[in-house]
Every structure is written in C-alpha cells, then in structure tokens.
Design an enzyme around this catalytic site. Structure first.
Site, mmCIF file in Angstrom:
data_model
loop_
_atom_site.group_PDB
_atom_site.id
_atom_site.type_symbol
_atom_site.label_atom_id
_atom_site.label_comp_id
_atom_site.label_asym_id
_atom_site.label_seq_id
_atom_site.Cartn_x
_atom_site.Cartn_y
_atom_site.Cartn_z
ATOM 1 N N SER A 1 77.366 11.782 48.263
ATOM 2 C CA SER A 1 77.764 10.395 48.516
ATOM 3 C C SER A 1 76.574 9.637 49.091
ATOM 4 C CB SER A 1 78.922 10.363 49.505
ATOM 5 O OG SER A 1 79.055 9.047 50.009
ATOM 6 N N HIS B 1 78.319 9.816 44.154
ATOM 7 C CA HIS B 1 79.505 9.126 44.665
ATOM 8 C C HIS B 1 79.044 7.862 45.391
ATOM 9 C CE1 HIS B 1 83.705 9.304 46.244
ATOM 10 N NE2 HIS B 1 83.178 8.753 47.329
ATOM 11 N N ASP C 1 80.293 4.616 47.612
ATOM 12 C CA ASP C 1 81.400 4.119 48.445
ATOM 13 C C ASP C 1 81.331 2.610 48.616
ATOM 14 O OD1 ASP C 1 82.889 6.490 49.218
ATOM 15 O OD2 ASP C 1 81.044 7.105 50.224
ATOM 16 N N MET D 1 83.007 -0.572 50.318
ATOM 17 C CA MET D 1 83.911 -0.951 51.420
ATOM 18 C C MET D 1 83.829 -2.456 51.649
ATOM 19 S SD MET D 1 83.197 2.099 54.111
ATOM 20 C CE MET D 1 82.797 3.777 53.583
ATOM 21 N N HIS E 1 83.922 4.701 44.321
ATOM 22 C CA HIS E 1 85.128 4.810 45.161
ATOM 23 C C HIS E 1 85.364 3.456 45.821
ATOM 24 C CE1 HIS E 1 86.946 6.930 49.008
ATOM 25 N NE2 HIS E 1 87.829 6.186 48.372
ATOM 26 N N MET F 1 87.053 1.175 48.191
ATOM 27 C CA MET F 1 87.893 1.059 49.395
ATOM 28 C C MET F 1 88.013 -0.434 49.690
ATOM 29 S SD MET F 1 86.244 4.263 51.420
ATOM 30 C CE MET F 1 84.821 4.287 50.343
ATOM 31 N N MET G 1 91.444 12.232 50.130
ATOM 32 C CA MET G 1 90.664 11.912 51.329
ATOM 33 C C MET G 1 90.942 12.980 52.383
ATOM 34 S SD MET G 1 88.880 9.340 50.567
ATOM 35 C CE MET G 1 88.057 9.220 52.155
ATOM 36 N N ASP H 1 86.932 14.369 49.712
ATOM 37 C CA ASP H 1 85.962 13.419 50.267
ATOM 38 C C ASP H 1 86.142 13.291 51.773
ATOM 39 O OD1 ASP H 1 84.115 11.395 50.530
ATOM 40 O OD2 ASP H 1 85.315 9.861 49.511
HETATM 41 C C1 DX5 Z 1 84.272 7.912 53.662
HETATM 42 C C2 DX5 Z 1 83.637 7.970 52.288
HETATM 43 C C3 DX5 Z 1 82.896 9.222 52.012
HETATM 44 C C4 DX5 Z 1 81.721 9.526 52.915
HETATM 45 C C5 DX5 Z 1 81.779 10.976 53.217
HETATM 46 O O1 DX5 Z 1 85.113 6.796 53.729
HETATM 47 O O2 DX5 Z 1 84.618 7.802 51.283
HETATM 48 O O3 DX5 Z 1 82.500 9.296 50.646
HETATM 49 O O4 DX5 Z 1 80.477 9.245 52.361
HETATM 50 O O5 DX5 Z 1 80.824 11.270 54.176
HETATM 51 P P1 DX5 Z 1 80.679 12.695 54.849
HETATM 52 O O6 DX5 Z 1 80.471 13.687 53.764
HETATM 53 O O7 DX5 Z 1 79.502 12.541 55.749
HETATM 54 O O8 DX5 Z 1 81.966 12.938 55.607
HETATM 55 ZN ZN ZN Z 2 84.097 8.145 49.165
#
Ligand code: DX5
Ligand code: ZN
Length: 228
Positions: A9, A34, A36, A38, A67, A69, A137, A175
């Site tokens: 990620s 991956h 993310d 947000m 992903h 969010m 998650m 994740d």
């Molecule tokens: C959290 C994200 C993850 C994040 C995971 O909301 O969706 O993809 O990058 O990070 P680690 O592996 O450090 O927990």
């Molecule tokens: Zn993620």
C-alpha cells in the site's frame, strides 16, 4: 485455488520520490499495488485523487487496486477507472453495491467491495457473484500503521466459505496491520491477497519483506489446505 498475491500500500511510501518507491516495490516482487483514497468525510484523513493514481499507472505495469474510502463512490467511478485502476474497491457501507459494481464493470475494471471491522459481511455477500475482490478491513479504515484485529479472521473465513460454496474465484484481500505473523493467519483463514503498507514501505529492503510475507502466506495456505 486463487493465487497468493502481495499488494504493497503506497500510503506508507515516501511521496517525495513516489516513482522510485513504486518501481522499487514492483522490482522487489510486488504482484499489485494498493492505492488508498481518503476524502476527509468517510474517514478523517485526506490522501490523494485520480491524478496521483494516473501518475502511478505510468510508473509500473503491475495491476493497481484503488481503495475508495469516500462517501459517494458512484460519483468518482469513471474518474478512477480512467486513471488506470485495475480493481476499484468501494465501501458497502456507503453505496448500492450492485449498482456501483455494474458501473465499474462497464469501464472494464474489476469491482471490489470492502467493509469496516464493525460492519457485517452480509452487506455484500448477496452480491458476491458481481464482485471480483472482497477487501476485509483488519483495522478501521483511515490510517496506516494500526494494530491488526484478530476478530476479523472469522469474517475472512466466512467470505471464503461463501465463495467456495458458490464456486466463485473472488479474490479475498486483507488490509491493515499485516505482517508475517498476521499475514499467515489471514491466509490460513482463506485470504489470498495481502495488502501491507508500513511492513513493506517502512523498511529499506522491500524484496526481503515481500519474500517473508509471501513465505508466511504460503504457510497459511498450507494450513488452510489441511482444513478443507
Ligand atoms: C488503512 C488503509 C491501508 C493502509 C494499511 O485505512 O486502507 O491500506 O495502508 O497500512 P498498514 O499496512 O501499515 O496497516
Ligand atoms: Zn487500503
């Protein structure tokens, strides 16, 4: 049996040199990346949008799992598909799963669905046939570097059992808080895609981390094999 894949990620990457980071992850053996997204609403944090996904797309050839969010994923489906997502993952908490999955597929992109740890798999299980990836998650969405929640192993096993029962090949990704120990447990419960941010990007030697994670997940897969 679905292939075990490691998906770093980029949330934990050094954004001052993102091109170098993602190429290094690809060269180190990452199967997918991956990304993310947000929005400061669905989760408190804000990251980046389609512009950065499009830039990453031009740096590597491996698939990108994006992903979302964000509170209104339908509004941004076309933007992220056009930016080069290979799988577009939305949260079932905030959308009509069949409608969004169909909009994603119209773009020739694989639909994915996720839910936070406090939400049941029943939000998407009836639509499993329309979904190419379930992202379980294993922390609350929002930040990297959180602690893995072992209670989620049952949810992984439930999704896998349903997928096997219905003869589907849905990718089951996990994740949050994934390392060699938690990754092995997740694979033993039926996950085949391990997303890891800080475990990989937080260390100099990506290749060693990816190899360790892969070995751990294959050990987990062995255990799963004995149980089914
Ligand atoms: C959290 C994200 C993850 C994040 C995971 O909301 O969706 O993809 O990058 O990070 P680690 O592996 O450090 O927990
Ligand atoms: Zn993620």
């Amino acid at each position: 049996m679905t292939r075990i894949e490691i998906a770093p990620s980029i949330l934990s990457a050094d954004f001052t040199c993102l091109e170098r980071e993602v190429k290094k992850a690809q060269d180190a053996g990452a199967d997918r990346l991956h990304c993310d997204i947000m929005d400061g609403n669905f989760v408190p944090n804000i990251t980046f949008g389609p512009l950065v996904v499009e830039a990453v797309r031009r740096c590597v050839t491996i698939p990108l799992d994006v992903h979302l969010m964000i509170i209104d994923p339908m509004r941004y489906v076309n933007d992220f598909c056009n930016a080069g997502a290979s799988t577009l993952i939305v949260h079932a908490e905030v959308c009509d799963v069949p409608a969004v999955a169909s909009a994603i597929r119209k773009n020739n992109v694989r639909p994915g669905v996720s839910v936070n740890p406090d939400k049941p798999a029943s939000l998407f299980l009836p639509h499993l046939r329309d979904i190419d990836m379930v992202l379980v998650m294993t922390v609350f969405a929002g930040f990297g570097g959180q602690k893995f929640m072992p209670e989620m192993l049952d949810k992984i096993a439930l999704v896998r059992a349903e997928s096997v029962k219905r003869n589907l090949t849905t990718d089951i990704a996990v994740d949050g808080g994934i390392n060699d120990k938690t990754g092995e447990e997740c694979a033993a419960a039926g996950a085949n895609v391990l997303v890891a941010g800080s475990y990989i990007f937080g260390h100099e030697d990506f290749e060693a981390r990816i190899a360790t994670l892969r070995a751990a997940s294959l050990r987990g897969r062995e255990r799963l094999g004995h149980e089914v």
